[in-house]
Write an enzyme that holds these catalytic residues in place. Structure first.
Site, PDB file in Angstrom:
ATOM      1  N   ASP A  28      11.532  38.647  67.086  1.00 27.39           N
ATOM      2  CA  ASP A  28      12.086  37.293  67.220  1.00 27.39           C
ATOM      3  C   ASP A  28      12.410  36.949  68.682  1.00 27.39           C
ATOM      4  O   ASP A  28      12.748  37.831  69.470  1.00 27.39           O
ATOM      5  CB  ASP A  28      13.365  37.204  66.375  1.00 27.39           C
ATOM      6  N   ASN A  76       6.928  30.575  57.745  1.00 31.73           N
ATOM      7  CA  ASN A  76       6.424  30.165  59.069  1.00 31.73           C
ATOM      8  C   ASN A  76       5.336  29.093  59.007  1.00 31.73           C
ATOM      9  O   ASN A  76       5.013  28.472  60.021  1.00 31.73           O
ATOM     10  CB  ASN A  76       5.922  31.375  59.879  1.00 31.73           C
TER      11      ASN A  76
HETATM   12  C1  FPP Z   1       9.440  34.766  65.920  1.00 29.95           C
HETATM   13  O1  FPP Z   1       9.883  34.191  67.155  1.00 29.95           O
HETATM   14  C2  FPP Z   1       8.037  35.175  66.056  1.00 29.95           C
HETATM   15  C3  FPP Z   1       7.017  34.786  65.229  1.00 29.95           C
HETATM   16  C4  FPP Z   1       7.231  33.921  64.057  1.00 29.95           C
HETATM   17  C5  FPP Z   1       5.619  35.203  65.482  1.00 29.95           C
HETATM   18  C6  FPP Z   1       5.425  36.624  65.907  1.00 29.95           C
HETATM   19  C7  FPP Z   1       4.033  36.784  66.366  1.00 29.95           C
HETATM   20  C8  FPP Z   1       3.626  37.557  67.417  1.00 29.95           C
HETATM   21  C9  FPP Z   1       4.537  38.452  68.157  1.00 29.95           C
HETATM   22  C10 FPP Z   1       2.207  37.530  67.882  1.00 29.95           C
HETATM   23  C11 FPP Z   1       1.155  38.053  66.970  1.00 29.95           C
HETATM   24  C12 FPP Z   1       1.452  39.386  66.384  1.00 29.95           C
HETATM   25  C13 FPP Z   1       0.676  40.509  66.473  1.00 29.95           C
HETATM   26  C14 FPP Z   1       1.041  41.679  65.620  1.00 29.95           C
HETATM   27  C15 FPP Z   1      -0.493  40.649  67.377  1.00 29.95           C
HETATM   28  P1  FPP Z   1      10.246  32.643  67.202  1.00 29.95           P
HETATM   29  O2  FPP Z   1       9.016  31.879  67.504  1.00 29.95           O
HETATM   30  O3  FPP Z   1      10.926  32.232  65.933  1.00 29.95           O
HETATM   31  O4  FPP Z   1      11.236  32.599  68.412  1.00 29.95           O
HETATM   32  P2  FPP Z   1      12.454  31.561  68.599  1.00 29.95           P
HETATM   33  O5  FPP Z   1      13.461  31.903  67.533  1.00 29.95           O
HETATM   34  O6  FPP Z   1      12.945  31.890  69.975  1.00 29.95           O
HETATM   35  O7  FPP Z   1      11.903  30.170  68.479  1.00 29.95           O
END
Ligand code: FPP
Length: 248
Positions: A28, A76
């Site tokens: 996150d 998501n």
């Molecule tokens: C949460 O941070 C993250 C996600 C929903 C996506 C995670 C995806 C990756 C790390 C990339 C692809 C994965 C792999 C395994 C190659 P957020 O976007 O909710 O962050 P925020 O809370 O700061 O908005």
């Protein structure tokens, strides 16, 4: 063969002979990381994907048995189409690379979640990655993709009910071990340590059944900034805990 042994010189004191078997991570903070730099959120996910590569490789090197990461939840899909497509694109890129490096890395990979809404290419890549890596016996990386803990439990309940209706199950004798076999994580031990970076203090529908007795580690560090040293801090904190599993 793990590259790291006991007494490795790390910022936080970690005993590499007493690692958890299974670490699960909620990756996150990508969006906030990007915002702080005046970048689009997709740049945060790209940086998060890099961090995942670094941490997954390191976990393999220290001899961890299981690593599970939350890449995309059932919720998501509510995000803007451009962001969803960027995350799917990063997964595609990662899987293509992983397939190319499989013989060298020998990491076993599995996907937890309902892959049916993904595009056909991504679904095929996931299945191919699982099939090719199935014969490897070292570190296993589980990627939660279109995964939700409640969705997983509902699917398990439906499948078990179906088996009962077909005469293959008895609801009065259903054990925890038997029910676990209906989950995406069938055959994988429960996580010992769940890490959530970015300062949020919630579980967000992640491994609800499996994390019943997990130790939690929260940090304000955003996922793209999560380093090996941060992992050492989480491991040191874990090793300082007393796990009683409801006993004394
Ligand atoms: C949460 O941070 C993250 C996600 C929903 C996506 C995670 C995806 C990756 C790390 C990339 C692809 C994965 C792999 C395994 C190659 P957020 O976007 O909710 O962050 P925020 O809370 O700061 O908005």
């Amino acid at each position: 063969m793990p590259l790291f042994r006991k007494k490795e010189n790390t910022a936080a004191p970690v005993d590499f002979d007493r690692l958890p078997r299974h670490i699960a991570i909620i990756m996150d903070g990508n969006g906030r990381w990007a915002k702080r730099r005046g970048l689009p959120r997709t740049a945060g996910h790209a940086a998060g994907a890099e961090t995942f590569r670094t941490i997954a490789t390191y976990c393999k090197d220290i001899g961890l048995e299981y690593l599970t990461v939350y890449a995309f939840s059932t919720e998501n899909w509510k995000r803007p189409a451009e962001e969803v497509s960027a995350i799917m694109g990063l997964l595609r890129k990662y899987l293509l690379e992983a397939i190319g490096r499989m013989e060298k890395d020998r990491v076993k990979m599995r996907f937890f979640g309902d892959l049916s809404p993904l595009n056909e290419e991504l679904r095929t890549l996931c299945r191919e990655t699982e099939a090719i890596s199935d014969r490897y016996e070292g570190c296993q990386v589980n990627i939660c993709l279109n995964y939700g803990g409640r969705d997983e439990l509902l699917r398990a309940a439906r499948a078990f009910a179906g088996d009962c209706a077909a005469g293959r199950g008895d609801p009065n004798h259903l054990s925890e071990a038997e029910f676990s076999q209906y989950l995406f994580s069938a055959g994988v031990p429960d996580p010992d340590l769940v890490i959530r970076p970015s300062g949020e203090l919630r579980i967000s529908n992640f491994l609800l059944w499996q994390s019943a007795y997990a130790e939690f580690y929260f940090t304000d560090v955003l996922w793209p900034d999560f380093s090996k040293d941060e992992l050492h801090k989480a491991l040191a904190a874990y090793q300082g805990r007393s796990r009683r599993f409801g006993g004394i």
